[in-house]
Design an enzyme around this catalytic site. Structure first.
Site, PDB file in Angstrom:
ATOM      1  CG  ASP A 187     -20.223  -8.782  -5.123  1.00 44.30           C
ATOM      2  OD1 ASP A 187     -19.005  -8.868  -5.347  1.00 44.30           O
ATOM      3  OD2 ASP A 187     -20.922  -9.753  -4.768  1.00 44.30           O
ATOM      4  CG  ASP A 230     -15.411 -10.379  -5.514  1.00 45.30           C
ATOM      5  OD1 ASP A 230     -16.292  -9.502  -5.653  1.00 45.30           O
ATOM      6  OD2 ASP A 230     -15.579 -11.404  -4.825  1.00 45.30           O
TER       7      ASP A 230
END
Ligand code: NAG
Ligand code: NAG
Ligand code: NAG
Ligand code: NAG
Ligand code: NAG
Ligand code: NAG
Ligand code: NAG
Length: 431
Positions: free
Chosen positions: A117, A311
Site C-alpha cells: 500500500d 495509491d
C-alpha cells in the site's frame, strides 16, 4: 482493497495542509545495512486475488474514509454498523479489488499474503495476538515460532478512523523478507483488534505500507520498514506493474525494462514536502473509443494542475466532481445514483470512453486508462447484476485526487524515493 489504516488526525484536510512532517525517509534509516540476501535486483509477483468478491460501494466508502473525506452521501447502500464502514455483505463478483503479494516474516520464514500500500507507512499483520474471531482462517504471524522475534516493550500502534472504527496492537522486532531481501530488526506491528470491515476481507493477512516520507503510527516513533529496506537496494526505488485481471509485479531497487514498452519513463516531481506519493497531473481528456472521435478528443484536453496521490491500496480513481462529470457526460447511459452517491451505468453499456491523464505538460506524455477498466464491478444488489459501478468516482471534496488501481493497472509506475519523483511508462495492456 482500499486499506485505510491511517488515523484521522493524519488525514484530515487540516492536518494534511500542515507543513510536512519534516523528516525524509533517510532520517528513518536505522543502522540496518547488514542483511542483504541478493544483489538488489529483485522482484515480487503480485497476485490478483481472483476469489474475493468486490463490493464496490464499500470499497469506495473505505477509500474516502481512508483519506479523511468521510463516507459519501446518504448511507443508502453502505451499511454502517456500530461505527464501522463497509459492513455490507460481500457479494460474489470477481474483480480487481485488491492486489496481494507474499511477504515472509521471521526465522524460519512465515509467509503471509499482504496488501502493498503506497498510501500508508505501517506494516501490520494478523498474529497470535489478534482476537481469534478477527483471525478467521487466514494465515497469521507467530512470533513465538521465530527465533529472531523480539517484542518491543512499551511500544504500540493505534489507529482511529473517521467512522469511529479502530485497529491497534503491539510491536515486534523481526526479520522481514520481501522479494528476496531480508530486512533485519524491522518493526512488525501485530494487531490485537481489527475493525470488522477490515476483517471481512478473508484473504488479506496484513498491510505493507510503502508510503513516501510518511511516519508509521508506532508510539514511540520507529523507522519505517521501507526506510530500513532502501539501504539494501541498488537504487532507492520500487516499481508497480498492476494488471487488469491478472498477476502483476512489484520490483524493488530495480527497473525492469521488460515491464514497459518504449524506452522512456516519464517522470513527474513530487510536490514539495510531499508525505504521500503526491504530484500534479496537468490535463485530462475523455476520448470515446468510437472511430472518428479521436480528433475531437484531441481538442478536448482540459488543462490545469491537479494535486493527486498514487495509491496502490485504493481500488478506484477518485477525482474532482467536474472531472467525474466530464467523464460520464460521455457515457449516455450513465447516471448518478443519489441514494448510494456513485456513478453507475447499465453493465451492458458498450462504449465506455477512455480516460486520458496528462503529466508534466500533457504534450510530454499522457496515460490512457481504457474504458474497459472504468467498468469496475456490478453492483451487489442490482437486479441480475445489470447495473455496474464506475471506476472513476468523486473524491468528495478532498484537496487532492487519488489515482488508485484503476489507473495504476494501465501504466508501469516507478516510485522513486531517492529522486523524489514518480515515473510512468506505457505498457502492453491485457485489455
Ligand atoms: C498468480 O499468482 C498466484 C500467487 O503467486 C499463483 O498461485 C497463480 O498461479 C498466478 N496466476 C498466474 C496466471 O500466473
Ligand atoms: C515500560 O513501562 C513501564 C511502566 O511505565 C516501565 O516500568 C518500564 O521500565 C518500561 N520498560 C521499558 C523497556 O521502557
Ligand atoms: C537486532 O536488534 C537486536 C537488539 O537491539 C540486536 O542485538 C541485534 O544485533 C540486531 N540484529 C541485527 C542484524 O542488526
Ligand atoms: C502543483 O500544482 C500546484 C497548483 O497549481 C502548484 O502550485 C505547484 O507548484 C505544482 N507543483 C509541481 C511540483 O508541479
Ligand atoms: C440506486 O441504488 C439503490 C441501492 O443500490 C437501488 O436500490 C436503486 O434501485 C438505485 N437506483 C436506480 C435508479 O438504479
Ligand atoms: C462490465 O462488467 C460486467 C461484469 O462486471 C460485464 O458483465 C459487462 O459486460 C461489462 N460491460 C462492459 C461494457 O464492458
Ligand atoms: C451475480 O454475479 C455473481 C457473480 O458473477 C453470481 O454469483 C450471481 O449469481 C449473479 N446474480 C444474479 C442475480 O445474476
Amino acid at each position: 482493497m482500499a486499506a485505510f489504516f491511517l488515523p484521522l488526525v493524519m488525514l484530515s484536510s487540516q492536518a494534511y495542509a500542515m507543513p510536512s512532517f519534516g523528516r525524509t525517509v533517510a532520517d528513518y534509516v536505522d543502522a540496518n545495512r547488514a542483511s542483504h540476501a541478493g544483489d538488489g535486483i529483485i522482484s515480487i509477483e503480485v497476485a490478483r486475488n481472483p476469489n474475493y468478491a468486490p463490493n464496490g460501494l464499500a470499497e469506495y466508502s473505505r477509500a474516502l474514509v481512508k483519506w479523511g473525506a468521510g463516507t459519501p452521501g446518504p448511507m443508502g447502500g453502505v451499511a454502517v454498523n456500530k461505527g464501522e464502514v463497509g459492513a455490507l455483505d460481500a457479494t460474489p463478483f470477481n474483480g480487481d479489488r485488491e492486489y496481494l503479494s507474499p511477504v515472509e516474516f521471521g526465522t524460519p520464514p512465515q509467509r503471509l499474503i499482504m496488501d502493498l500500500d503506497t498510501g500508508s507507512a505501517d506494516v501490520w499483520v494478523y498474529s497470535t495476538e489478534t482476537t481469534p474471531s478477527d483471525v478467521g482462517s487466514r494465515a497469521i504471524y507467530h512470533p513465538s515460532n521465530s527465533i529472531t522475534a523480539e517484542k518491543i516493550d512499551n511500544s504500540s500502534w493505534h489507529i482511529e478512523y473517521g467512522d469511529g472504527s479502530a485497529a491497534y496492537g503491539n510491536v515486534w522486532r523481526d526479520t522481514i523478507t520481501i522479494a528476496g531481501v531480508s530486512i533485519f530488526n524491522a518493526s512488525i506491528e501485530t494487531a490485537v483488534d481489527v475493525s470488522r470491515s477490515i476483517v471481512d476481507d478473508p484473504y488479506m493477512c496484513g498491510v505493507f505500507g510503502l508510503g513516501f516520507s510518511l511516519p508509521s503510527q508506532i508510539t514511540p516513533p520507529r523507522s519505517t520498514v521501507l526506510s530500513n529496506m532502501l539501504p539494501l537496494l541498488n537504487s532507492n526505488l520500487f516499481t508497480a506493474d498492476l494488471k487488469y485481471q491478472s498477476n502483476g509485479t512489484y520490483t524493488f531497487g530495480h527497473i525492469d525494462s521488460a515491464l514497459y514498452t518504449g524506452d522512456t519513463i516519464y517522470y513527474t516531481p513530487l510536490l514539495d514536502n510531499a508525505r504521500y506519493w503526491e504530484f500534479n497531473f496537468t490535463g485530462f481528456n475523455v476520448a470515446s473509443s468510437t472511430a472518428g472521435d479521436n480528433e475531437a478528443a484531441d481538442r478536448d484536453w482540459y488543462l490545469s494542475e491537479w494535486k493527486t496521490i498514487a495509491d496502490t491500496g485504493t481500488t478506484l480513481v477518485l477525482v474532482d466532481d467536474d472531472i467525474v462529470q466530464h467523464y460520464y457526460d460521455r457515457v449516455p447511459s450513465a447516471y448518478y445514483n443519489e441514494t448510494i452517491a456513485v456513478w453507475t451505468f447499465p453493465c451492458a453499456t458498450a462504449d465506455l470512453p477512455d480516460f486520458n491523464i496528462g503529466f508534466a505538460g500533457v504534450h510530454d506524455w499522457s496515460a490512457r486508462v481504457p474504458g474497459k477498466f472504468v467498468n469496475y464491478t456490478a453492483l451487489p444488489d442490482s437486479h441480475d447484476n445489470s447495473t455496474c459501478m464506475g471506476g472513476i468516482q468523486s473524491n468528495d471534496g478532498l484537496p487532492f485526487a487519488i489515482l488508485g488501481d484503476i489507473f495504476l493497472k494501465a501504466v508501469f509506475t516507478v516510485f522513486d524515493v531517492g529522486g523524489k519523483r514518480i515515473g510512468f511508462a506505457p505498457k502492453a495492456l491485457v485489455a
